[in-house]
Structures are given as structure tokens and as C-alpha cells.
Design an enzyme around this catalytic site. Sequence first.
Site, PDB file in Angstrom:
ATOM      1  CG  ASN A 166       8.115  10.952  40.361  1.00 15.69           C
ATOM      2  OD1 ASN A 166       8.963  10.074  40.179  1.00 15.69           O
ATOM      3  ND2 ASN A 166       6.826  10.742  40.164  1.00 15.69           N
ATOM      4  CG  HIS A 198      24.066  34.527  36.199  1.00 19.41           C
ATOM      5  ND1 HIS A 198      25.190  34.266  36.939  1.00 19.41           N
ATOM      6  CD2 HIS A 198      23.524  33.316  35.888  1.00 19.41           C
ATOM      7  CE1 HIS A 198      25.344  32.948  37.054  1.00 19.41           C
ATOM      8  NE2 HIS A 198      24.336  32.349  36.424  1.00 19.41           N
ATOM      9  CB  ALA A 244       2.017  18.981  33.495  1.00 17.41           C
TER      10      ALA A 244
END
Length: 377
Positions: A166, A198, A244
Site C-alpha cells: 500500500n 550504523h 498496526a
Amino acid sequence: MILDPGHIEENTSLRWRHHFRYTSNPYVASRPDISSPHSTHHSVTMDQPFSTAAALKQQYHGIEVSFPAGNNDFRAVRNSCAAACRAFNSTPEDADAKIRGEKWLDIVKPGRPKKEDGTSAEEGTMVTHDQAISNPALKATIPFVKPPLWVDYGTRLKVASSTFINRNCVILDTPVADLIIGERCNIGTNCTIVCVGHPVSLEGRRSSKLSTGAPVTIGNDVWIGANVTILPGVSIGNGAVIGAGTLVNCNIPPMTLAVGSPVRLVKSLVSTEDKPLNLIKTVCESTKFTNSLPMEQWDGTDSAFRAAQAAQLAQQSRRGSEQVAIQRREEQRERLRKSEIVVIAAVTTVVLALLMLFSLFFFAGLYLGGRRGCIDL
């Protein structure tokens, strides 16, 4: 590979979560600067809730690789991918599948051979995943990806043709580690998949100025909700569901529901298909289907909206008035109960006083009567 139901919720001790954090994420386990301070090796013990932990560790593995992202050749690949992403994002969603497919392949396969008609020789006819859904006779060759999309390199990004991505997906991939997304996956809006990192130490970031890359693997039939972030070195097993807003910082076993930030495993999933309660097959049917929450009287006009809002406020006011009335009745009952207690206490006090007086007069009479008898003798 199906997990035993109930194992996740029954064995969520701090010790297990600590062990799972440092052994199931190969990206973390491969870094001595952030590995577990309490163990020198990463073994799998028998008291872990997942009997498949060892298999997961063997199946999903990756090595962290450092690379100079600031060098000209790496920068040139990023710039080329950025240009391809701009071209893809400027393409309308309803554009021809051939155009959308070409723009997608420019991101993930920029150096592919092309035919004169603009299609890739290795891909053949362009069929996007959304076309295959509407026409089962077709087989998708290009995933359905809604713009905008942002990819860093694209050189080791592999997305299955039956997958849907999406809007606003950010993929921070690297040229030194694969990012694989399996078949029939659904990736929600605003998701971020990170393969780059990093050095953790300040001195390492100052001196080396290197970036690190670790692979990410998303299995088949995975549903990733909106606003999910997936960190480097993570593997998500087949059939998993990521809620979510989840931060995925460790491996997710197959057929598992995972939510939270950081992620926590909620329960194992069954493979039986959910039967839809209401099935709408056409747009015409959808216009006749009533499905709304409060304020269903709204017909799209401001006056109707204000009327529905006023009705809702009036209903809330009535409920508030009823609650106030109930509270007042309760207060009145409480006062009556207190008054009854006071009256009962007063009556009891008077009765006790009268009894005491009666007893006093009675014993005084007996005493005086005895004295008089003594005098008469």
C-alpha cells in the site's frame, strides 16, 4: 510449522523474552557491542515456549556487512534508484499495467534487457497483481504497489508478484543484503522496512563512517498492518500477522499474531479460513448495504450533519440529566438513611436513660424501705 496454542501466553517470563531478543535476531546476535551481557553463547534451551526456536535460528540467518555508502559508486546506485522512484510515483494508479510494470522494474531491475516494445525480455507480458485478482485466468508477473514508494538501492530487493504494497512504503535496503518479500503478502500504509544500520559506538561512527547492512525476510501469506517498522536482521515466518504500529525487532515465528512496540507475541494462529459474515460482490450491492455507526442520519449535507450532531448532543444531555437525577436520588436516599440512623440512636438513648432512671428509683425505694423497717423494729 505450527506452534502449540497457548504456549505464547503461558510462558512470557522476563528471562524468556530476554533470551528470545538476543538469540532469535541474527542481526543483534552477530553484533558483540549489543549482544547479551549475560551469556557468551547463544544456545537454545529446552524450557523455551517455542520448540521451533532452533529451527528458526537455522532457517533464518544473516550476516551483518559493512560498506562505504558515501562512495561514488554506491551513491550513483542510490541516485539512479531515486530517479526511478520519482518516475514510479508520478505514474497514476490507473495507468496501463505495462507502464506501471516498467516503472517498477526500473526500480528493482534497472539493468535488465528490454525489448523494443519496452517490456522486459525475462518478464514477458506485464500482468499486475490487481489485474490477476479481477481476472483469475491471468497470472501476475508484477506486484501491485501503490505510489508513493521510496527505495534506497533496489538491487537486492525481491518482491513476489502476488504481493500487495500500500501507499507510503519506505524500504531502506542495502546492496549487501537481500530484502525478500514472499508470495501473497499484504503490506499496509506507512510501513518502513529497514536493512541498513550504523555502528552503535560514537567512535565507530566518527572513525569508520561506514554503513551496515543485514537481510530482512518476510515469508509467504504475511499480513503487515499500517505504520509497522521492521528492523535489520528480522525474519517473519509464513502466515504471520503483524498488528498496526508494531516495532518488529526480533524474529516472528510462522502463524503468529504479533503486536506492540517493541513487538510481543500474542498468540498462535489457526490456518482455517475466516468465512465472511457479509459478502458484497458488486459496487451496486454496496450502495444498497447499510453499514454505519451513530449519526447514520447524515446524508452528506451540512444541515443534516448539524441536525445529527444536535441530536447526538441532546441524547448525551439526556443521559447526563438522567445520571444527575440518579445521583440526586442516591444522595437523598443516603440522607434518609443517615436521618434514620440518627433517629434510632436518639430513641435508643432516651429509652436507655429512662431505664436507668427507673432502675435508680427502684433501687432507691428498696433501700429506703429497708431503712424504715429497721427503724420500726
